[in-house]
Design a protein around this motif. Structure first.
Motif, PDB file in Angstrom:
ATOM      1  N   VAL A 147       0.851  -1.183   0.000  1.00 38.69           N
ATOM      2  CA  VAL A 147       0.000   0.000   0.000  1.00 38.69           C
ATOM      3  C   VAL A 147       0.887   1.233   0.000  1.00 38.69           C
ATOM      4  O   VAL A 147       1.659   1.462   0.933  1.00 38.69           O
ATOM      5  CB  VAL A 147      -0.933   0.031   1.231  1.00 38.69           C
ATOM      6  CG1 VAL A 147      -1.780   1.316   1.210  1.00 38.69           C
ATOM      7  CG2 VAL A 147      -1.828  -1.203   1.256  1.00 38.69           C
ATOM      8  N   LYS A 148       0.793   2.005  -1.058  1.00 38.69           N
ATOM      9  CA  LYS A 148       1.535   3.257  -1.150  1.00 38.69           C
ATOM     10  C   LYS A 148       0.630   4.385  -0.654  1.00 38.69           C
ATOM     11  O   LYS A 148      -0.450   4.620  -1.197  1.00 38.69           O
ATOM     12  CB  LYS A 148       1.945   3.515  -2.607  1.00 38.69           C
ATOM     13  CG  LYS A 148       2.698   4.824  -2.810  1.00 38.69           C
ATOM     14  CD  LYS A 148       2.978   5.064  -4.282  1.00 38.69           C
ATOM     15  CE  LYS A 148       3.666   6.416  -4.495  1.00 38.69           C
ATOM     16  NZ  LYS A 148       3.867   6.709  -5.931  1.00 38.69           N
ATOM     17  N   TRP A 149       1.058   5.070   0.397  1.00 38.87           N
ATOM     18  CA  TRP A 149       0.233   6.127   0.999  1.00 38.87           C
ATOM     19  C   TRP A 149       0.678   7.496   0.506  1.00 38.87           C
ATOM     20  O   TRP A 149       1.855   7.848   0.571  1.00 38.87           O
ATOM     21  CB  TRP A 149       0.348   6.057   2.521  1.00 38.87           C
ATOM     22  CG  TRP A 149      -0.392   7.158   3.248  1.00 38.87           C
ATOM     23  CD1 TRP A 149      -1.541   7.771   2.858  1.00 38.87           C
ATOM     24  CD2 TRP A 149      -0.010   7.761   4.492  1.00 38.87           C
ATOM     25  NE1 TRP A 149      -1.927   8.713   3.790  1.00 38.87           N
ATOM     26  CE2 TRP A 149      -1.005   8.731   4.805  1.00 38.87           C
ATOM     27  CE3 TRP A 149       1.053   7.577   5.376  1.00 38.87           C
ATOM     28  CZ2 TRP A 149      -0.948   9.512   5.958  1.00 38.87           C
ATOM     29  CZ3 TRP A 149       1.100   8.342   6.536  1.00 38.87           C
ATOM     30  CH2 TRP A 149       0.108   9.301   6.818  1.00 38.87           C
ATOM     31  N   ILE A 150      -0.275   8.263   0.007  1.00 41.43           N
ATOM     32  CA  ILE A 150      -0.012   9.665  -0.331  1.00 41.43           C
ATOM     33  C   ILE A 150      -1.019  10.529   0.429  1.00 41.43           C
ATOM     34  O   ILE A 150      -2.192  10.180   0.534  1.00 41.43           O
ATOM     35  CB  ILE A 150      -0.104   9.931  -1.851  1.00 41.43           C
ATOM     36  CG1 ILE A 150      -1.429   9.445  -2.429  1.00 41.43           C
ATOM     37  CG2 ILE A 150       1.053   9.303  -2.579  1.00 41.43           C
ATOM     38  CD1 ILE A 150      -1.618   9.769  -3.895  1.00 41.43           C
ATOM     39  N   ASP A 151      -0.539  11.606   0.980  1.00 37.60           N
ATOM     40  CA  ASP A 151      -1.390  12.510   1.740  1.00 37.60           C
ATOM     41  C   ASP A 151      -1.357  13.880   1.084  1.00 37.60           C
ATOM     42  O   ASP A 151      -0.288  14.442   0.860  1.00 37.60           O
ATOM     43  CB  ASP A 151      -0.906  12.609   3.193  1.00 37.60           C
ATOM     44  CG  ASP A 151      -1.838  13.436   4.058  1.00 37.60           C
ATOM     45  OD1 ASP A 151      -2.956  12.975   4.322  1.00 37.60           O
ATOM     46  OD2 ASP A 151      -1.438  14.544   4.479  1.00 37.60           O
TER      47      ASP A 151
END
Length: 424
Positions: free
Chosen positions: A71-75
């Motif tokens: 899971v690649k998280w971008i905020d």
């Protein structure tokens, strides 16, 4: 205190289709089958850096539970978030799982950009509060288009010292709109207009709390210009004329109602559990006189704010995206999030935890337990169709009504006409 996304994560930020080019559809119906594996991208709204440890922990747990997943998280920052989401949707480049409020899910779902969870994850509904799940239903379109993630609602805070100075019972604050008007007129008169009861004109949710029907049955026309809606505006006009509503509230981009309350220039404000800690640290003299009461409503049901996560139809890995959406919003993860942020779970089991049912003698626990109790039958009164442009129109027309430039009826007729135009 007008509820905002930056204040405590919940804010029903508005979006519009205008100029965004969401004309095509990627919609696919039916259950989603397939192995939970591979990579997905998860996008949140302004959770870094405060909640980095929590989100990274959830991702690590999911990857451990599902070997072979990444899971690649971008905020994304708060400013410009909605514009970016709509631009990504137009370009067909939405992440696999996106953090959206119901009103942003509306244009996306209408354009066929979001997976229908009633079909793709038919067994999920039972895990969430009915009113939270219903927040992601789209009028005129079958299905539900988001896993509810976190909720908020709040009490009403009032200044006991100011109530006492005005001869009002500090232990009996108003709980209905009629009681609010009576108290506001008394406050203005007894303080020679030096203290107003309220610091803001009504938002669309206040019409719902008053008992106004906001839209027709199929969600194609706004109806808050009814006799009951006019009645609410006329009540606010009387309060404004008497000095019970601060003049600054009529400014189009006014956001100072919270500051007015903290400066003890207004006596009452809606808020959240978050605000209590802010009063304690930033306004100790106010905190010493804080009264806490239930929301002012004619319906008996409080207002609810909700955020969730949706899976775009453009995702190339829907099985993993759906599994992660459910994982992020399961009871255990929601409960853990609620203990590091001033929010409430949308999951049935999460709301049964003693953290939300048992007081420990502190004001914070009192607010938390009371808010959790009212969430059971609370309502998201803001229609998913109601955009920021519509809110701006309503606010301007309400200001015209307060100033006597328009009658209450004309102001609401004009606001509804503009809202219907924007909706069309």
């Amino acid at each position: 205190m007008r509820t905002t996304r930056r204040v405590f994560l919940i804010g029903l930020a508005a979006a519009t289709l205008a100029g965004c080019g969401l004309s095509g559809t990627n919609e696919q119906g039916g259950a989603v089958a397939g192995e939970v594996k591979g990579e997905i991208t998860f996008q949140t709204w302004a959770l870094k850096p405060k909640y980095t440890q929590y989100v990274e922990g959830v991702i690590a747990s999911f990857q451990q539970e599902h070997p072979g997943t990444t899971v690649k998280w971008i905020d994304q920052p708060a400013d410009g978030y909605l514009t970016k989401v709509l631009a990504d949707a137009s370009a067909g480049s939405l992440p696999d799982v996106i953090n959206v409020p119901p009103d942003l899910s509306f244009p996306l779902a209408k354009a066929g950009q979001l997976v229908n969870l009633d079909e793709a994850a038919a067994d999920a509904k039972k895990d969430y509060l009915d009113n939270a799940w219903a927040a992601y239903a789209i009028p005129g379109k079958a299905g539900t288009y988001g896993f509810p993630w976190y909720l908020n609602t709040g009490p009403v805070f009032y200044n006991k010292a100011l109530f006492q100075q005005a001869g009002l019972n500090p232990d009996s604050p108003p709980t209905t709109f009629a009681e609010l008007e009576t108290a506001a007129l008394t406050m203005a008169q007894k303080t020679d207009r030096k203290v107003a009861m309220l610091g803001q004109t009504p938002a669309i949710a206040d019409f719902g709390l008053y008992g106004v029907e906001m839209m027709n049955a199929d969600g194609t026309k706004f109806t808050f210009n009814s006799a009951k809606g006019v009645e609410l505006v006329e009540m606010y006009k009387r309060m404004y004329d008497a000095g019970g509503l601060v003049a600054e509230a009529l400014t189009q981009n006014y956001t100072g109602s919270g500051a007015k309350f903290m400066a003890q220039q207004t006596a009452l404000t809606p808020g959240s559990a978050y605000d209590l800690g802010k009063f304690k640290t930033d306004a100790p003299s106010l905190y010493a006189n804080i009264g806490i009461t239930k929301p002012i409503t004619n319906t008996g049901k409080a207002n609810m704010f909700v955020h969730g996560v949706s899976v775009p139809t453009s995702s190339k890995n829907k099985p993993t995206a759906l599994a992660f959406g459910r994982f992020v919003t399961n009871a255990a993860n929601q409960l853990a999030f609620s203990k590091v942020a001033t929010i409430f779970p949308s999951s049935r089991d999460g709301m049964k935890d003693p953290y939300f049912t048992t007081e420990d003698g502190s004001d914070e626990a009192r607010v938390r337990v009371a808010a959790a109790k009212q969430l059971g039958d609370s309502v998201n009164y803001t229609p998913v169709q109601f955009s920021q442009q519509m809110q701006d129109s309503l606010r301007q027309n309400l200001a015209d009504a307060m100033l006597g430039k328009k009658s209450a009826k004309q102001a609401l007729d004009d606001a509804v006409a503009e809202c219907d135009r924007l909706l069309g």
